[in-house]
Design a protein around this motif. Structure first.
Motif, PDB file in Angstrom:
ATOM      1  N   THR A 176       0.823  -1.213   0.000  1.00 51.08           N
ATOM      2  CA  THR A 176       0.000   0.000   0.000  1.00 51.08           C
ATOM      3  C   THR A 176       0.856   1.261   0.000  1.00 51.08           C
ATOM      4  O   THR A 176       0.473   2.273  -0.605  1.00 51.08           O
ATOM      5  N   LEU A 179       1.922   1.821  -3.571  1.00 48.21           N
ATOM      6  CA  LEU A 179       0.834   2.231  -4.461  1.00 48.21           C
ATOM      7  C   LEU A 179       0.305   3.625  -4.146  1.00 48.21           C
ATOM      8  O   LEU A 179      -0.649   4.083  -4.781  1.00 48.21           O
ATOM      9  N   GLY A 186      -3.038   3.615  -1.472  1.00 47.65           N
ATOM     10  CA  GLY A 186      -2.976   2.186  -1.752  1.00 47.65           C
ATOM     11  C   GLY A 186      -4.210   1.447  -1.308  1.00 47.65           C
ATOM     12  O   GLY A 186      -4.577   0.417  -1.884  1.00 47.65           O
ATOM     13  N   SER A 242      -0.802   5.827   3.521  1.00 44.23           N
ATOM     14  CA  SER A 242      -1.119   4.928   2.409  1.00 44.23           C
ATOM     15  C   SER A 242      -2.588   4.523   2.405  1.00 44.23           C
ATOM     16  O   SER A 242      -3.041   3.818   1.500  1.00 44.23           O
TER      17      SER A 242
END
Length: 425
Positions: A176, A179, A186, A242
């Motif tokens: 996460t 991302l 994420g 995240s």
């Protein structure tokens, strides 16, 4: 005159026989079945099965009654106390404990056919067993999974988890972070109801929270295994950035527009949310189902299956159980599972090819069925009050950063045990 008297007596005898269980239409048994089905496909499946039962059982008619998940607990309590409860009751297993202990539900021990008891695994039966009695038949269950933006995951180059090789909780946290960035996250945690999601996912890390002593009484202990999931969510929101902080008070459906718009790469949701995604996702949006992260106890997670129970006040318990057995024959259980986009508890139904297809990732969910266990709070008396008054505000404040882990532990244990103690005197 004598012939008229004989005729009158005969007419009275015939009337008396009919009233005592004859086969006239007005003597047939009527069962009221309250269903909580709400999705169009699920309502249709339930109503169709009621029609099929009525067509083949002229002496026992089932009346379909529509209930609602939003109000079922209070509505059932009112109907129990007023003597107007439906004969067959659709509910969730985590709502049954107080009703069972209160004497409102029939003990089905000895009434259930061997076919049904042997088809549903023992761990599922534990969700509806209180003391020495069985107070419901668990028939549908829903694992919590990660719904992911498949395109975004592929572009990132992260390892895609499978039921055979899932992410660990630390690996999930790392993914996460990878991302996230540029206003995107994420993961989005929809934690309007933070308690059941946290407790059920914590089973994977060895969390139990509720501990039953030799005297049968339950106490709350927030131990190392119970910390893993809350700490992961807390750190994703408040430290790693995240996870989106704005979705913590949201329901699952509230996160879908942001998910479709690319704001979140993943959303932890119940397996049945796939139906909404199929219906609402923009054309060309590529999504996939991933297993929830695994911990010390692998992919284990808690579930509270949907259940069918019989009211203690029902005068037709045997007929009510026969109807339940009909509803839950393997082919019918498959129809109910498909209608609700959930998994059946029955081992025969789980073998059906319709539930093992890669279309809409049915196979991923089916692979998780063997790892599902009773939710930690399943048999805890007083759980609804503990959840509403203690655990929900405590988890909400911890996830938002208002309190720390030690304060979370103190409130769950100290305040929580005061609540549970009142139910265990």
């Amino acid at each position: 005159m004598r012939s008229r008297w004989v005729c009158a007596v005969l007419l009275l005898l015939v009337a008396g026989c009919s009233a005592d269980g004859g086969t006239r239409d007005d003597d047939r048994i009527t069962l009221r079945f309250q269903s909580l089905a709400w999705q169009e496909e699920s309502v249709a499946a339930n109503k169709d099965l009621v029609k099929e039962w009525n067509a083949t059982h002229p002496d026992v008619e089932v009346e379909y009654v529509q209930g609602s998940w939003d109000s079922v607990h209070d509505q059932l309590l009112t109907s129990f106390e007023g003597g107007e409860a439906p004969d067959v009751i659709h509910d969730a297993s985590d709502d049954l404990a107080d009703f069972a202990h209160g004497g409102y539900l029939a003990d089905l021990t000895g009434l259930l056919p061997d076919r049904l008891t042997s088809d549903i695994p023992p761990h599922s039966w534990r969700t509806t067993t209180f003391g020495d009695g069985i107070y419901g038949v668990p028939f549908l269950q829903e694992p919590r999974v990660l719904i992911a933006d498949a395109t975004r995951l592929k572009r990132s180059g992260v390892r895609i988890p499978t039921p055979e090789h899932p992410w660990t909780w630390p690996e999930f946290a790392a993914v996460t972070r990878q991302l996230s960035g540029d206003g995107k996250y994420g993961v989005a945690w929809p934690l309007k109801d933070p308690v059941s999601a946290t407790l059920n996912l914590s089973l994977s890390a060895g969390g139990r929270l509720f501990h039953r002593g030799a005297d049968g009484k339950v106490t709350v202990r927030f131990e190392a295994g119970d910390e893993v999931v809350p700490r992961t969510v807390h750190d994703q929101v408040g430290i790693d950035r995240s996870a989106s902080p704005t979705t913590l008070g949201s329901g699952g459906s509230d996160t879908l527009p942001g998910f479709f718009g690319g704001r979140y790469a993943m959303v932890p949701l119940g397996f049945s949310y796939r139906q909404q995604i199929v219906q609402q996702a923009p054309e060309g949006f590529d999504w996939q189902v991933l297993p929830a992260p695994a911990g010390a106890d692998g992919l284990a997670q808690g579930v509270s299956p949907q259940t069918l129970s019989v009211a203690e006040d029902s005068p037709h318990k045997k007929e009510a159980v026969a109807f339940i057995d009909f509803l839950l024959r393997p082919p019918n259980m498959v129809r109910l599972a498909l209608g609700d986009w959930m998994l059946p508890t029955g081992t025969e139904a789980l073998k059906d090819p319709a539930l093992r297809t890669t279309e809409n990732d049915w196979a991923t969910g089916t692979a998780l069925a063997a790892h599902l266990r009773p939710a930690p709070a399943q048999s805890v008396r007083g759980y609804p009050e503990w959840k509403d008054k203690v655990a929900t505000p405590a988890f909400q404040e911890y996830y938002s950063g208002a309190i720390d882990l030690d304060e979370l532990r103190t409130r769950l244990e100290r305040d929580g045990n005061l609540v549970l103690a009142r139910y265990q005197r």
